[in-house]
Design an enzyme around this catalytic site. Structure first.
Site, PDB file in Angstrom:
ATOM      1  N   TRP A 147      13.165  10.194  82.325  1.00  0.00           N
ATOM      2  CA  TRP A 147      12.490  10.669  81.112  1.00  0.00           C
ATOM      3  C   TRP A 147      13.033  12.034  80.713  1.00  0.00           C
ATOM      4  CZ3 TRP A 147      10.870   6.764  78.780  1.00  0.00           C
ATOM      5  CH2 TRP A 147      10.142   5.738  79.415  1.00  0.00           C
ATOM      6  N   ASP A 201       6.539  17.700  79.277  1.00  0.00           N
ATOM      7  CA  ASP A 201       6.159  16.294  79.137  1.00  0.00           C
ATOM      8  C   ASP A 201       5.148  15.995  80.244  1.00  0.00           C
ATOM      9  OD1 ASP A 201       5.910  13.551  79.108  1.00  0.00           O
ATOM     10  OD2 ASP A 201       8.059  13.120  79.297  1.00  0.00           O
ATOM     11  N   LYS A 247      -0.730   6.411  79.862  1.00  0.00           N
ATOM     12  CA  LYS A 247      -0.705   6.525  81.316  1.00  0.00           C
ATOM     13  C   LYS A 247      -2.067   6.988  81.841  1.00  0.00           C
ATOM     14  CE  LYS A 247       3.724   5.672  81.096  1.00  0.00           C
ATOM     15  NZ  LYS A 247       4.687   6.707  80.745  1.00  0.00           N
TER      16      LYS A 247
HETATM   17  C1  LIG Z   1       6.004   6.742  80.014  1.00  0.00           C
HETATM   18  C2  LIG Z   1       6.638   8.059  79.909  1.00  0.00           C
HETATM   19  C3  LIG Z   1       7.366   8.441  78.782  1.00  0.00           C
HETATM   20  C4  LIG Z   1       7.618   7.501  77.614  1.00  0.00           C
HETATM   21  O1  LIG Z   1       6.458   7.359  76.890  1.00  0.00           O
HETATM   22  P1  LIG Z   1       6.430   6.535  75.512  1.00  0.00           P
HETATM   23  O2  LIG Z   1       5.055   6.910  74.993  1.00  0.00           O
HETATM   24  O3  LIG Z   1       6.573   5.099  75.855  1.00  0.00           O
HETATM   25  O4  LIG Z   1       7.512   7.035  74.642  1.00  0.00           O
HETATM   26  C5  LIG Z   1       7.895   9.702  78.735  1.00  0.00           C
HETATM   27  N1  LIG Z   1       7.722  10.569  79.754  1.00  0.00           N
HETATM   28  C6  LIG Z   1       7.017  10.244  80.861  1.00  0.00           C
HETATM   29  C7  LIG Z   1       6.861  11.244  81.950  1.00  0.00           C
HETATM   30  C8  LIG Z   1       6.454   8.987  80.968  1.00  0.00           C
HETATM   31  O5  LIG Z   1       5.752   8.659  82.059  1.00  0.00           O
END
Ligand SMILES: *Cc1c(COP(=O)(O)O)cnc(C)c1O
Length: 355
Positions: free
Chosen positions: A100, A167, A191
């Protein structure tokens, strides 16, 4: 009854699902579905206001920050962070702690220079890089608090001379965080906060408007702030279910209370992985994630039969990400300790059968 260890979209509290289902039929006794009312109606405006104030309250968001509910997932924020924060001709710093993070830094390259201060790629991201210098002349330093695929998590955040951009998709609201240490926090909801379709952004207002570039309205944090996340039609249902989940979290005692539970769950599961001769953990000890617990079978031939036993017990979503293999138990906020105990019992039963 299933025990849902899926990595995302992840488990939501059962009572939240029931309330959400009701609202789809008859929202707050309006005789209308939540899905068919105007986003400008007082009823929905109240939902959005409550969602924003719950985020502020539960996460301790200080004055001078804005809370946004946007679309496009965390992956869109990979581009919006540099679009809004990286001046023309400027530089941004990134920590490459997983796939990511790698995707995020690739997007930033569309907008300026990117300095990768450290990476753990050579070990397939089994640890969080720690010895690095954050360049003081970069616009911001981007980190990933929890690496969902590899099961590593920053236990401490770096002291940074430049704004931290984080993030937090897979560990937001799982532990207390000092929001004032960050310039920008973003998280895809699916998540740990709600359903897919909404992305939470918490941004420090005074960082905005300094890039010298023209930014299209939908991608411009300032426009979204002015519009109160309603420049266009927001993802009403996803915001509503996120609001219900935040309310559920508040009723449980908020982030400090869930952090205690999350620590207990992780501690119990890692203890079993460490003691059980058939399994071993993937991440370096000190960087182990309390949200995504990645482990493998000592003997690869045990992988399939173990997943089969899990399936029989109602344990779902345990298969590891294809780039790591093995198993990944995602133990998000809504997953109770009792479910972790079912997994632990199953691991013990499997070890007993395969002595
Ligand atoms: C799942 C995830 C993403 C991607 O998320 P989307 O909403 O599908 O774009 C980005 N960063 C992390 C740490 C993730 O767990």
């Amino acid at each position: 009854m299933k025990y849902n260890f899926g990595a995302g979209p992840g488990i939501l509290p059962h009572e939240v699902l029931k309330q959400a289902a009701e609202a789809v039929i008859d929202f707050n006794r309006t005789g209308l579905s939540l899905l068919e009312i105007s986003h400008r109606s007082p009823e929905f405006e109240a939902v959005l206001d409550e969602a924003v104030s719950l985020v502020k309250e539960l996460f301790g968001v200080p004055e001078g920050y804005s809370v946004l509910f946007l679309q496009g997932g965390a992956s869109t924020q990979f581009a919006l962070a540099p679009y809004n924060l990286l001046p023309e001709g400027g530089k941004a710093a990134y920590l490459e702690s997983g796939v990511w993070a790698n995707k995020a830094l690739k997007e930033a390259k569309f907008f300026g220079d990117v300095e990768v201060v450290a990476t753990s790629k050579e070990s397939n991201f089994t640890y969080i890089p720690k010895d690095y210098t954050i360049p003081a002349d970069a616009a911001y330093f981007h980190i990933t608090s929890n690496n969902t695929i590899y099961g590593t998590q920053m236990q401490e955040f770096p002291k940074s001379p430049i704004p931290l951009v984080c993030d937090m998709s897979s560990d937001i609201f799982s532990r207390t965080v000092n929001v004032a240490d960050f310039g920008l926090i973003y998280a895809g909801a699916q998540k740990n906060m709600g359903p897919a379709g909404v992305t939470l952004v918490i941004v420090k207002d005074d960082l905005l408007g300094k890039t010298g570039r023209k930014i299209p309205a939908m991608l411009n944090y300032q426009v979204q702030i002015e519009g109160g996340s309603m420049y266009n039609t927001p993802p009403c249902f996803a915001i509503y279910v996120s609001m219900l989940t935040l309310k559920w979290l508040k009723a449980k005692g908020g982030v400090p209370a869930i952090e205690v539970e999350n620590n207990e769950k992780a501690k119990a599961l890692y203890a079993e992985i460490d003691i059980n001769p058939l399994f071993k953990a993937v991440a370096k000890d000190e960087d182990r994630s309390r949200m995504n617990v990645c482990f493998v079978a000592e003997n690869p031939e045990h992988e399939k039969p173990f997943l089969k036993l899990c399936d029989e017990k109602g344990i779902v979503g345990l298969k590891g990400h294809r780039s790591v293999g093995g198993f990944r138990a995602s133990i998000y906020n809504a997953l109770p300790l009792s479910s972790v105990n079912v997994l632990i019992d199953t691991m013990q039963e499997f070890a007993e059968k395969n002595k």
